[in-house]
Design a protein around this motif. Structure first.
Motif, short mmCIF file in Angstrom:
data_model
loop_
_atom_site.label_atom_id
_atom_site.label_comp_id
_atom_site.label_asym_id
_atom_site.label_seq_id
_atom_site.Cartn_x
_atom_site.Cartn_y
_atom_site.Cartn_z
N THR A 1 1.00 -1.28 -0.16
CA THR A 1 -0.07 -0.01 0.02
C THR A 1 0.75 1.33 -0.21
OG1 THR A 1 0.02 -0.28 2.37
CG2 THR A 1 -2.14 -1.13 1.20
N PRO A 2 0.41 2.32 -0.10
CA PRO A 2 1.40 3.74 0.03
C PRO A 2 2.09 3.90 1.12
CG PRO A 2 -1.03 4.32 -0.73
CD PRO A 2 -1.07 2.78 -0.48
N THR A 3 3.39 4.35 1.01
CA THR A 3 4.41 4.21 1.89
C THR A 3 3.87 4.80 3.32
OG1 THR A 3 6.06 4.47 0.21
CG2 THR A 3 6.71 5.22 2.58
N ALA A 4 3.13 5.76 3.15
CA ALA A 4 2.46 6.43 4.59
C ALA A 4 1.74 5.30 5.50
CB ALA A 4 1.72 7.68 4.51
N THR A 5 1.31 4.28 5.02
CA THR A 5 0.47 3.26 5.62
C THR A 5 1.51 1.84 6.05
OG1 THR A 5 -0.29 2.02 3.60
CG2 THR A 5 -1.42 3.91 4.25
N HIS A 6 2.65 2.06 5.53
CA HIS A 6 3.58 0.88 5.75
C HIS A 6 3.55 0.34 7.18
CE1 HIS A 6 5.83 0.82 1.71
NE2 HIS A 6 4.42 0.61 1.61
N THR B 1 -3.05 10.50 -6.00
CA THR B 1 -2.94 11.53 -5.06
C THR B 1 -1.96 11.41 -3.86
OG1 THR B 1 -5.35 11.59 -5.44
CG2 THR B 1 -4.53 12.92 -3.54
N HIS B 2 -1.72 10.09 -3.45
CA HIS B 2 -0.94 9.88 -2.43
C HIS B 2 0.72 10.11 -2.74
CE1 HIS B 2 -0.57 5.87 -4.65
NE2 HIS B 2 0.74 5.79 -3.98
N LYS B 3 0.86 10.32 -3.94
CA LYS B 3 2.37 10.43 -4.21
C LYS B 3 2.60 12.17 -4.65
CE LYS B 3 3.96 6.46 -6.66
NZ LYS B 3 4.55 5.77 -7.99
N GLU B 4 1.56 12.82 -4.72
CA GLU B 4 1.70 14.27 -4.89
C GLU B 4 1.17 15.17 -3.94
OE1 GLU B 4 3.42 15.13 -7.14
OE2 GLU B 4 3.43 13.63 -8.82
N THR B 5 0.45 14.80 -2.92
CA THR B 5 0.13 15.38 -1.74
C THR B 5 1.15 15.37 -0.62
OG1 THR B 5 -1.16 13.42 -0.82
CG2 THR B 5 -2.40 15.36 -1.97
N ALA C 1 5.42 10.64 0.83
CA ALA C 1 5.45 11.05 -0.53
C ALA C 1 6.88 11.56 -0.82
CB ALA C 1 4.27 12.35 -0.98
N GLY C 2 7.22 11.93 -2.23
CA GLY C 2 8.39 12.58 -2.71
C GLY C 2 9.33 11.45 -3.22
N ILE C 3 10.23 12.05 -3.96
CA ILE C 3 11.07 10.72 -4.75
C ILE C 3 12.19 10.48 -3.47
CG2 ILE C 3 13.02 12.78 -5.49
CD1 ILE C 3 12.81 11.44 -8.41
N LEU C 4 12.53 11.11 -2.70
CA LEU C 4 13.51 10.44 -1.85
C LEU C 4 13.16 8.99 -1.06
CD1 LEU C 4 16.19 10.64 -0.21
CD2 LEU C 4 14.70 11.92 1.55
N LYS C 5 11.59 9.05 -1.00
CA LYS C 5 11.20 7.77 -0.34
C LYS C 5 10.72 6.88 -1.59
CE LYS C 5 10.46 9.70 4.00
NZ LYS C 5 9.63 10.07 5.19
N ASP C 6 10.59 7.38 -2.69
CA ASP C 6 9.98 6.55 -3.91
C ASP C 6 11.15 5.89 -4.65
OD1 ASP C 6 8.12 5.32 -6.11
OD2 ASP C 6 8.24 7.58 -6.89
N LEU C 7 12.01 6.67 -5.36
CA LEU C 7 13.06 6.18 -6.16
C LEU C 7 14.35 6.11 -5.25
CD1 LEU C 7 12.50 7.86 -9.57
CD2 LEU C 7 11.73 5.76 -8.70
N GLY C 8 14.48 6.87 -4.33
CA GLY C 8 15.54 6.72 -3.23
C GLY C 8 15.99 5.49 -2.85
N PRO C 9 15.02 4.81 -2.19
CA PRO C 9 15.07 3.54 -1.67
C PRO C 9 16.06 2.53 -2.55
CG PRO C 9 13.16 4.12 -0.80
CD PRO C 9 13.44 5.15 -1.91
N LEU D 1 4.11 19.64 -4.87
CA LEU D 1 4.26 19.95 -3.52
C LEU D 1 5.25 19.02 -2.72
CD1 LEU D 1 0.36 20.23 -2.96
CD2 LEU D 1 2.04 21.98 -3.12
N VAL D 2 6.00 17.88 -3.60
CA VAL D 2 6.72 17.11 -2.91
C VAL D 2 7.98 17.19 -3.66
CG1 VAL D 2 4.85 15.76 -2.20
CG2 VAL D 2 6.11 15.21 -4.29
N ASP D 3 9.04 16.64 -2.80
CA ASP D 3 10.54 16.67 -3.66
C ASP D 3 10.44 15.81 -4.77
OD1 ASP D 3 11.57 13.75 -2.51
OD2 ASP D 3 10.72 14.73 -0.84
N ASP D 4 11.12 16.11 -5.76
CA ASP D 4 11.04 15.24 -6.91
C ASP D 4 12.71 15.32 -7.62
OD1 ASP D 4 11.59 17.98 -8.27
OD2 ASP D 4 9.33 18.19 -8.83
N TRP D 5 13.59 15.75 -6.82
CA TRP D 5 15.13 15.75 -7.27
C TRP D 5 15.72 15.62 -6.19
CZ3 TRP D 5 19.67 18.12 -6.34
CH2 TRP D 5 20.59 18.33 -7.23
#
Length: 346
Positions: free
Chosen positions: A70-75, A161-165, A170-178, A206-210
Motif C-alpha cells: 500500500t502507499p508508503t505512509a501506511t506501511h 494523489t498519495h504521491k503528490e500530496t 511522498a516524494g522521490i526520496l522515499k520513492d526512487l531513493g530506496p 508539492l513534494v520533492d522530485d529531485w
C-alpha cells in the motif's frame, strides 16, 4: 513442497505487476487474494483467488504471509497489524516513513518469531546484477567513485494523489531513493557520512522530485541521483576505479514486460537487449581492454524464492529488516543534511 498461503494488501500496479505474477509462478506459494477497496480485479486475473473487503478480513484469514504493498505512509500501521496477527510480512519500499518505525517493526517481528522482508526488488535487475559482477571480479581495481542514476523525463504530476500530496511517505526520496540507496549499500556497505540536496523542480509540485545524495566512505564516494527532467539518457551506473571504468545503461526489461501482462518464467525471463550491454574500459594482466560486457539475466522470482526459503527453512530474508533500517538511516541523514546544509556523520 510446502505451500505458503499469501495475500496482498493492494491489487493496483504493485500487486498486479510486481507480486502476483511471481507468487503465482512459484510452486511454494498459494496466492489467496488481495484486499480491494473499490475495483475487484484480482479474480479476473486469478479466478481461484478472493477479493477481501477489509484489512480485518485479510488478517482473520488463514494467510501465512501478507504483502504490505500500500502507499508508503501506511506501511508502518499495516505491517504492525500484520505482525501482531502472527503473519509473516513483505513490506514494499520505502520500508517506513521514519527510522523509529522501521526499528519498531524489526523488533516486533523478532519478538514474535516472524519473518519480515523488505521488497527491494532492484537487486534482481539485470543491469544491477551485471554491475555487481564487475565489482565482485575486481575488474576496475580499487574504486574511486561510483554514480547511480534513476533518470526519467516526466514533468507532469502523478495522477496518484498519495504521491503528490504532502504526507510522510511522498516524494522521490522515499520513492526512487530506496532503490538507489539499497543498491549502493548492498555493493559498498554502510558509509561514514551522508551529504544530500533535495529539491522541487516540477511546476505545481508539492513534494520533492529531485535528489542528489553523496555517500562518503574513507577512500571512496558514491553519488545517487534521481529526477524527472532527463530527456537525454546517460549511463545509470558509472564506476571509476584505479584501473578502469564501467558504464551501464538501465536496461532491465522486467517492469515493462510485466506491465504488458507478459508472464514470468524460469528460462529467458529478464533478458536484456544486447544493445544495452555495459562498456568496460580497463587493464587486465597488463593489457588495456575496451569491450562490451554481456548482461546477466534478471529475475524477481529469486526474491520470492528467498522469502520462501526464509519462512520454510529459517534462512535470512533476501532483504532483511535490518537492511531496511539501514536504508531508512540514510534517508533520515539525507533529510537532516539538506535541512542543515552539511555532511551528517553516521
Amino acid at each position: 513442497m510446502q505451500k505458503i498461503k499469501t495475500a496482498l494488501l493492494s491489487y493496483g500496479m504493485s500487486g498486479k505487476v510486481f507480486h502476483a505474477p511471481f507468487l503465482h509462478l512459484h510452486p511454494g506459494f498459494e496466492l489467496m487474494g488481495s484486499w480491494e477497496r473499490s475495483k475487484k480485479a484480482i479474480q479476473v486475473d486469478y479466478p481461484e483467488t478472493v477479493s477481501f473487503p477489509t484489512l480485518e478480513a485479510v488478517l482473520e484469514s488463514d494467510a501465512q504471509l501478507i504483502v504490505v504493498n500500500t502507499p508508503t505512509a501506511t506501511h508502518y500501521e499495516f505491517a504492525k497489524k500484520v505482525l501482531e496477527a502472527g503473519k509473516h510480512a513483505i513490506v514494499e519500499k520505502a520500508f517506513t516513513t521514519t527510522l523509529a518505525e522501521a526499528k519498531e517493526l524489526a523488533a516486533l517481528a523478532q519478538q514474535n518469531g516472524l519473518k519480515l522482508g523488505v521488497f527491494q526488488n532492484r537487486r534482481w535487475d539485470s543491469d544491477f546484477k551485471t554491475v555487481k559482477k564487475v565489482c565482485d571480479q575486481g575488474l576496475l581495481g580499487e574504486l574511486i567513485e561510483a554514480e547511480f542514476h534513476y533518470d526519467r523525463y516526466n514533468p507532469e504530476l502523478s495522477p496518484k494523489t498519495h504521491k503528490e500530496t504532502r504526507n510522510e511517505g511522498a516524494g522521490i526520496l522515499k520513492d526512487l531513493g530506496p532503490h538507489l540507496i539499497d543498491q549502493a549499500l548492498y555493493l559498498f556497505g554502510f558509509p561514514q557520512a551522508v551529504q544530500a540536496d533535495i529539491r522541487i523542480t516540477r511546476e505545481h509540485s508539492l513534494v520533492d522530485d529531485w535528489i542528489d545524495i553523496v555517500l562518503q566512505y574513507p577512500n571512496f564516494r558514491t553519488r545517487l541521483k534521481a529526477g524527472y527532467f532527463n530527456r537525454e539518457t546517460i549511463p545509470s551506473y558509472i564506476l571509476q576505479g584505479r584501473k578502469g571504468s564501467f558504464f551501464k545503461m538501465r536496461g532491465d526489461v522486467q517492469e515493462d514486460h510485466l506491465k504488458l501482462d507478459h508472464k514470468p518464467n524460469l528460462h529467458d525471463w529478464g533478458t536484456e537487449d544486447k544493445a544495452h550491454e555495459g562498456l568496460l574500459h580497463t587493464e587486465v594482466e597488463g593489457k588495456i581492454i575496451r569491450e562490451k560486457i554481456p548482461t546477466l539475466q534478471g529475475n524477481y522470482y529469486d526474491y520470492f524464492d528467498g522469502m520462501y526459503q526464509a519462512i520454510c527453512n529459517n534462512s535470512p530474508e533476501p532483504v532483511t529488516a535490518q537492511e531496511g533500517i539501514q536504508v531508512m538511516q540514510i534517508i533520515d541523514a539525507a533529510q537532516q543534511s539538506h535541512k542543515e546544509k552539511r555532511s551528517i556523520s553516521l
